[in-house]
Design an enzyme around this catalytic site. Structure first.
Site, PDB file in Angstrom:
ATOM      1  N   ARG A  85      45.233  39.730  44.254  1.00  0.00           N
ATOM      2  CA  ARG A  85      45.657  38.833  43.105  1.00  0.00           C
ATOM      3  C   ARG A  85      47.024  38.062  43.328  1.00  0.00           C
ATOM      4  O   ARG A  85      47.958  38.678  43.898  1.00  0.00           O
ATOM      5  CB  ARG A  85      45.988  39.899  41.855  1.00  0.00           C
ATOM      6  CG  ARG A  85      44.589  40.813  41.578  1.00  0.00           C
ATOM      7  CD  ARG A  85      44.799  41.434  40.297  1.00  0.00           C
ATOM      8  NE  ARG A  85      43.582  42.108  40.068  1.00  0.00           N
ATOM      9  CZ  ARG A  85      43.426  43.038  39.286  1.00  0.00           C
ATOM     10  NH1 ARG A  85      44.344  43.294  38.169  1.00  0.00           N
ATOM     11  NH2 ARG A  85      42.093  43.692  38.965  1.00  0.00           N
ATOM     12  N   ARG A 113      53.356  46.338  41.621  1.00  0.00           N
ATOM     13  CA  ARG A 113      52.535  45.188  41.451  1.00  0.00           C
ATOM     14  C   ARG A 113      52.502  44.451  42.793  1.00  0.00           C
ATOM     15  O   ARG A 113      53.518  43.666  43.084  1.00  0.00           O
ATOM     16  CB  ARG A 113      53.278  44.389  40.500  1.00  0.00           C
ATOM     17  CG  ARG A 113      52.325  43.086  39.878  1.00  0.00           C
ATOM     18  CD  ARG A 113      53.031  42.094  38.763  1.00  0.00           C
ATOM     19  NE  ARG A 113      53.197  43.300  37.677  1.00  0.00           N
ATOM     20  CZ  ARG A 113      52.594  43.563  36.504  1.00  0.00           C
ATOM     21  NH1 ARG A 113      51.176  42.939  36.620  1.00  0.00           N
ATOM     22  NH2 ARG A 113      52.589  44.398  35.553  1.00  0.00           N
ATOM     23  N   GLU A 117      50.116  51.544  33.114  1.00  0.00           N
ATOM     24  CA  GLU A 117      48.623  51.567  33.265  1.00  0.00           C
ATOM     25  C   GLU A 117      48.135  51.987  34.518  1.00  0.00           C
ATOM     26  O   GLU A 117      48.800  51.533  35.727  1.00  0.00           O
ATOM     27  CB  GLU A 117      48.354  50.096  33.167  1.00  0.00           C
ATOM     28  CG  GLU A 117      46.573  49.703  33.152  1.00  0.00           C
ATOM     29  CD  GLU A 117      46.557  48.199  33.140  1.00  0.00           C
ATOM     30  OE1 GLU A 117      47.319  47.488  32.567  1.00  0.00           O
ATOM     31  OE2 GLU A 117      45.225  47.875  33.458  1.00  0.00           O
ATOM     32  N   SER A 120      41.691  50.846  33.598  1.00  0.00           N
ATOM     33  CA  SER A 120      41.345  49.966  32.363  1.00  0.00           C
ATOM     34  C   SER A 120      39.847  50.119  32.454  1.00  0.00           C
ATOM     35  O   SER A 120      39.307  49.595  33.282  1.00  0.00           O
ATOM     36  CB  SER A 120      41.852  48.809  32.564  1.00  0.00           C
ATOM     37  OG  SER A 120      41.593  47.947  31.383  1.00  0.00           O
ATOM     38  N   ARG A 180      48.822  52.999  42.719  1.00  0.00           N
ATOM     39  CA  ARG A 180      49.513  53.391  41.509  1.00  0.00           C
ATOM     40  C   ARG A 180      49.073  54.922  41.384  1.00  0.00           C
ATOM     41  O   ARG A 180      50.057  55.664  40.863  1.00  0.00           O
ATOM     42  CB  ARG A 180      48.927  52.581  40.194  1.00  0.00           C
ATOM     43  CG  ARG A 180      49.495  51.248  40.096  1.00  0.00           C
ATOM     44  CD  ARG A 180      49.462  50.637  38.813  1.00  0.00           C
ATOM     45  NE  ARG A 180      49.942  49.393  38.868  1.00  0.00           N
ATOM     46  CZ  ARG A 180      49.944  48.447  37.730  1.00  0.00           C
ATOM     47  NH1 ARG A 180      49.288  48.833  36.517  1.00  0.00           N
ATOM     48  NH2 ARG A 180      50.299  47.120  37.992  1.00  0.00           N
TER      49      ARG A 180
END
Length: 415
Positions: A261, A276, A348, A351, A389
RNA sequence: CGGGGGAUGGCUGAGUGGUCGAAAGCGGCGGUCUUGAAAACCGUUGUAGCGCAAGCUACCCAGGGUUCGAAUCCCUGUCCCCCGGCCA
């Protein structure tokens, strides 16, 4: 893609639902008008085509009977011109319609709470008490540094910022987690799948990343190919343009892939550590279901990811996203947020979304129902989990006073 | 990346300008027969849009073009297969 027929026939309720996501109503009115314009144009065109077809058929007859063709030829020539004009007009309207419709997000489910951003999300429940320490817990980048698990500088040297390298036990744990997660999901009935990490634009359109979110993707130069931002794209698109049989459903798949990403809109956020990154591992769940069973499967997916966290001893909470905070394609999303004692907050880590028929309409994934009618499936996706994560969560939750990190029991067989 | 061949309905496969949405076979579904099944026989069997319906329109990889008319002719693109090169 939203259902344009529904927009046309139930404008008020559709607009009300989309207003919760911040979609401008005048835009929807335009869309509806375009749709109606398209219908009217198509009708005119088809009438003209029917006439042309009928007259063309006469040519053979006239020739056989030796009749004069000149009158017929003139009629047909005039009509041909009209068809070309109508066709042109229709194409323009259709293109505009498609462009605008493709940029409209999915309708939120009725039970999705109102709200603008993450502050309006609703915590549903907490699982496991936040870990307590008799010392000041450190953040993961400190632990990573002191244990030699992550090499931040060299990752950046090799690629650029927001890339890193895992070393030694860090790398081994990453691999162990991937294997553990895949096995865990397989025991819950998810088929393990391996997929391309590069996909074409049709696939990205199918799951809703294109055309609107091209800026978030890494594109291969000179090709209409992109690095995947999530395994959701290749997994869901495995069945693009297919008509599935009822017996095949529900399809439950799990896959590990790297994800890429650009994080274009995240300048300055989470710049320390590996929260991130431009590249990260994720184990994904994707399900394709009949509409009647998607709610049930959604719960299964949430439970699967949550139980996985529990099995690793990681405290977390379930959060129901509000209408304004959901992703473009989702009708309903539950995030799982893991407790990070170093940061002292929930972050988070998973999801899970039900997109209902939003992606299915774009990707043309259908099934034959009991009346042998083709109907759109529902597609669902969820992370199970973001591996990087999870590694962070283990570091922060399993840290010892001396800075060492314990290994969760569940992972021991994998090391 | 170089040379050659292809792309037709769930599958195999015919079709080279005029009722072709498309032969035939296989498969699927329904039925007859049978105690049941198989075999045999009969019927049926693509998708989408518009319409109350009859029906009309579009789709034979995709996009353009020629023509009154294209699955069929022309151009471009994509993908697949074979041979060669390179390669984990």
């Amino acid at each position: 893609m939203i259902d344009l027929k529904q927009l046309e026939q139930s404008f008020e309720s559709t607009a009300t639902a989309l207003r919760r996501r911040g979609v401008d109503e005048t835009k929807l009115a335009d869309l509806k008008q375009l749709f109606e314009e398209k219908k009217a144009l198509r009708q005119k065109l088809e009438t003209a085509q029917a006439e042309q077809n009928a007259k063309s058929r006469l040519f053979g007859e006239y020739k056989r009977e030796g009749k004069d063709l000149s009158a017929l030829q003139a009629e047909v020539a005039a009509n041909k011109k009209r068809i070309a004009e109508l066709n042109e007009a229709l194409k323009r309207v259709e293109e505009r319609l498609l462009n605008e419709a493709a940029a409209v997000p999915n309708l939120p489910d009725p039970d999705v709470p109102d709200g603008e951003d993450e502050n309006d999300n609703v915590e549903l429940k907490r699982v496991l008490e936040p870990t307590t320490f008799d010392f000041q817990p450190k953040e993961h980048w400190e632990l990573a540094e002191s244990n030699g698990w992550i090499d931040f500088e060299r990752g950046v040297k090799v690629a650029k910022s927001r890339f890193s390298s895992l070393r030694g036990m860090g790398a081994r744990l990453e691999r162990a987690l991937i294997n553990y997660m895949l096995d865990f999901n397989r025991k819950r009935g998810f088929e393990e799948v391996w997929v391309p990490a590069i996909v074409n634009d049709a696939s990205l359109y199918g799951t809703g990343q294109l055309p609107k979110f091209a800026d978030d993707l890494f594109k291969i130069e000179g090709e209409e190919l992109y690095l995947i931002p999530t395994a959701e794209v290749p997994l869901t698109n495995l069945y693009r343009d297919e008509i599935l049989s009822r017996e095949q459903l529900p399809l439950k798949m799990t896959a590990h892939t790297p994800c890429f990403r650009k994080e274009a809109g995240s300048a300055g956020r989470d710049t320390r550590g590996i929260i991130r990154q431009h590249q990260f591992d994720k184990v994904e769940l994707v399900c394709i279901t009949r509409p009647e069973e998607s709610d049930r499967v959604f719960e299964e997916m949430v439970a699967c990811a949550s139980d996985l966290l529990t099995s690793l001893g990681l405290p977390h909470r379930h959060v129901l996203l509000c209408a304004g905070d959901m992703g473009f394609s989702a009708a309903k999303t539950i995030d799982l947020e893991v407790w990070l004692p170093g940061q002292g907050c929930y972050r988070e880590i998973s999801s899970v979304s039900n997109t209902r028929d939003f992606q299915a309409r774009r990707a043309k994934i259908r099934f034959k129902d009991e009346n042998r009618k083709n109907r759109l499936v529902h597609t669902l996706n969820g992370s199970s989990l973001a591996v990087g994560r999870t590694l962070i969560a283990i570091m922060e939750n399993y840290q010892q006073k001396d800075g060492a990190i314990a290994v969760p029991d569940a992972l021991k067989p994998y090391l």
